[in-house]
Scaffold this motif. Structure first.
Motif, PDB file in Angstrom:
ATOM      1  N   LEU A 120       0.821  -1.215   0.000  1.00 22.80           N
ATOM      2  CA  LEU A 120       0.000   0.000   0.000  1.00 22.80           C
ATOM      3  C   LEU A 120       0.856   1.268   0.000  1.00 22.80           C
ATOM      4  N   VAL A 168      -7.471   0.847  11.905  1.00 22.34           N
ATOM      5  CA  VAL A 168      -7.437   1.792  10.778  1.00 22.34           C
ATOM      6  C   VAL A 168      -8.326   1.242   9.670  1.00 22.34           C
ATOM      7  N   LEU A 195      -9.376   3.583   0.277  1.00 21.61           N
ATOM      8  CA  LEU A 195      -9.196   2.191  -0.119  1.00 21.61           C
ATOM      9  C   LEU A 195     -10.552   1.631  -0.550  1.00 21.61           C
ATOM     10  N   TYR A 226      -7.952   8.056   4.664  1.00 13.27           N
ATOM     11  CA  TYR A 226      -6.874   8.832   5.279  1.00 13.27           C
ATOM     12  C   TYR A 226      -6.847  10.230   4.684  1.00 13.27           C
ATOM     13  N   SER A 250       1.361   2.296   6.916  1.00 18.15           N
ATOM     14  CA  SER A 250       1.408   2.514   8.380  1.00 18.15           C
ATOM     15  C   SER A 250       2.832   2.846   8.836  1.00 18.15           C
ATOM     16  N   TYR A 310      -5.743  -5.685  10.733  1.00 12.91           N
ATOM     17  CA  TYR A 310      -5.737  -4.226  10.567  1.00 12.91           C
ATOM     18  C   TYR A 310      -4.489  -3.567  11.138  1.00 12.91           C
ATOM     19  N   GLY A 311      -4.306  -2.300  10.733  1.00 14.47           N
ATOM     20  CA  GLY A 311      -3.395  -1.432  11.466  1.00 14.47           C
ATOM     21  C   GLY A 311      -4.133  -1.013  12.729  1.00 14.47           C
ATOM     22  N   ASP A 366     -13.231  -0.614   1.343  1.00 19.07           N
ATOM     23  CA  ASP A 366     -14.087  -0.088   2.409  1.00 19.07           C
ATOM     24  C   ASP A 366     -15.147   0.840   1.828  1.00 19.07           C
ATOM     25  N   GLU A 421       1.027  -2.389  12.664  1.00 16.47           N
ATOM     26  CA  GLU A 421       0.407  -3.003  11.480  1.00 16.47           C
ATOM     27  C   GLU A 421       0.147  -4.487  11.735  1.00 16.47           C
ATOM     28  N   LYS A 422      -1.116  -4.837  11.754  1.00 18.47           N
ATOM     29  CA  LYS A 422      -1.580  -6.225  11.911  1.00 18.47           C
ATOM     30  C   LYS A 422      -0.903  -6.951  13.084  1.00 18.47           C
TER      31      LYS A 422
HETATM   32  C1  G1P Z   1      -4.469  -1.877   4.821  1.00 19.98           C
HETATM   33  C2  G1P Z   1      -3.603  -1.170   5.878  1.00 19.98           C
HETATM   34  C3  G1P Z   1      -4.138  -1.440   7.282  1.00 19.98           C
HETATM   35  C4  G1P Z   1      -5.612  -1.049   7.352  1.00 19.98           C
HETATM   36  C5  G1P Z   1      -6.425  -1.749   6.248  1.00 19.98           C
HETATM   37  C6  G1P Z   1      -7.854  -1.206   6.199  1.00 19.98           C
HETATM   38  O1  G1P Z   1      -4.307  -3.265   4.971  1.00 19.98           O
HETATM   39  O2  G1P Z   1      -2.272  -1.614   5.750  1.00 19.98           O
HETATM   40  O3  G1P Z   1      -3.402  -0.686   8.212  1.00 19.98           O
HETATM   41  O4  G1P Z   1      -6.128  -1.370   8.634  1.00 19.98           O
HETATM   42  O5  G1P Z   1      -5.847  -1.522   4.963  1.00 19.98           O
HETATM   43  O6  G1P Z   1      -8.645  -1.964   5.348  1.00 19.98           O
HETATM   44  P1  G1P Z   1      -4.786  -4.316   3.834  1.00 19.98           P
HETATM   45  O7  G1P Z   1      -6.250  -4.560   4.089  1.00 19.98           O
HETATM   46  O8  G1P Z   1      -4.544  -3.642   2.517  1.00 19.98           O
HETATM   47  O9  G1P Z   1      -3.963  -5.530   4.048  1.00 19.98           O
END
Ligand code: G1P
Length: 306
Positions: free
Chosen positions: A109, A203, A129, A207, A232, A169-170, A132, A190-191
């Motif tokens: 990301l 998160v 993103l 953003y 993150s 998630y973050g 969501d 992060e996760k």
């Molecule tokens: C990304 C971010 C994460 C966030 C999430 C939200 O993760 O790295 O911090 O909580 O989006 O959907 P991903 O879902 O792309 O792995």
């Protein structure tokens, strides 16, 4: 503070939706009669953004085609007096500008956002993103922009999540709680595993970021060798350099359409909020044995003999 530019990472292969995503991007999954990406752009525009930088990859042409005119279809619909069917998308095409940036390697990301660095000047910008979808009275992104203006800093959308979801998630470490919905961020893990998580505030995909994120990402691009670049981590680096980052619990319903189950829930939830579909779906969910269902049988006898 004006936030007119939005970066939308949409390059992922959508492996959870294969084989559907073999030819159709997951950002084009339908939610009622519009693709998911349509809702993202609408939310951005309702939050006063105008310039959308979409990070794409191979086989994502349908996103570009969707946000472009289709003269033959428009002429045909005019002839049969059905031009209203395109009014929503035409409003977007007239009032927003789109640019596409290719991400040829899936480096995370942070890397996807970094690719938009030449499009952003010394200004705050949004990241949305498309996994969501936020359904709310005041658009999700607009809520963040309001906080960013008020606090003069970067803002991340957060949501409380149950323990079993934490590692997806973050998760923010709260420096200071300002109001019941607003926090100053100390750090993003992060996760993390639930036992190492600094809170249950996750998160979610909205953003408002300072342009300073690009300096942080530049450094990470230099040092990381083939690893995924996390947004993150870049936010943590901004925090270390003194940038203020806030987290805001946005008001509304958030659907995670990154998995088939989440997408199905979103369709059901969104159709239940749509007066056109709600009565049908309510009836269908309360009893499959409805006149529009395949198993309709007024006497409730589902046994057959040849
Ligand atoms: C990304 C971010 C994460 C966030 C999430 C939200 O993760 O790295 O911090 O909580 O989006 O959907 P991903 O879902 O792309 O792995």
């Amino acid at each position: 503070m004006d936030v007119s530019k939005i970066v939308i990472p949409a390059a992922g292969i959508g492996s959870r939706f294969l084989p559907y995503t073999k030819t159709i991007p997951k950002e084009m999954l339908p939610l009622c009669e519009k693709p998911a990406m349509h809702y993202i752009i609408e939310e951005g525009m309702q939050s006063e953004a105008k310039n959308f930088f979409i990070i794409t990859s191979r086989s994502k042409y349908s996103i570009e085609d969707y946000f472009d005119t289709s003269p033959e279809l428009a002429t045909f619909l005019k002839e049969i007096s059905r031009e209203a069917l395109l009014s929503d998308i035409e409003k977007i095409i007239r009032n927003a500008e789109f640019a596409y940036i290719r991400q040829s390697e899936m480096l995370g990301l942070g890397h996807a956002v970094w690719l938009a660095r030449h499009a952003i000047q010394k200004e705050y910008f949004g990241v949305m993103l498309p996994d969501d979808i936020v359904v709310s009275k005041q658009p999700g992104l607009a809520q963040l922009i309001r906080v960013a203006r008020q606090e003069k800093g970067s803002v991340i959308a957060v949501q409380e999540v149950p323990t079993e979801c934490i590692s997806s998630y973050g998760i923010i470490d709260v420096k200071k709680q300002i109001t019941p919905h607003l926090f100053q961020v100390a750090y993003i893990a992060e996760k993390p595993s639930p036992k190492n998580a600094p809170s249950n505030l996750a998160v979610i995909g909205r953003y408002i970021l300072s342009h300073k994120i690009f300096a942080a990402l530049d450094t990470m691009m230099t040092y990381s060798v083939g690893e995924e670049i996390q947004l993150s981590d870049a936010i943590n680096s901004m925090l270390q350099n003194g940038e203020k980052v806030f987290a805001y619990k946005i008001q509304g319903t958030r659907y995670d359409i990154g998995t088939p189950v989440g997408w199905i829930k979103a369709i059901i939830g969104m159709s239940l909020q749509n007066p056109l579909y709600a009565p049908h779906i309510k009836r269908f969910l309360s009893d499959f044995n409805t006149s529009d269902s395949f198993v309709f049988n007024p006497i409730k006898n589902i046994e057959h003999t040849l």
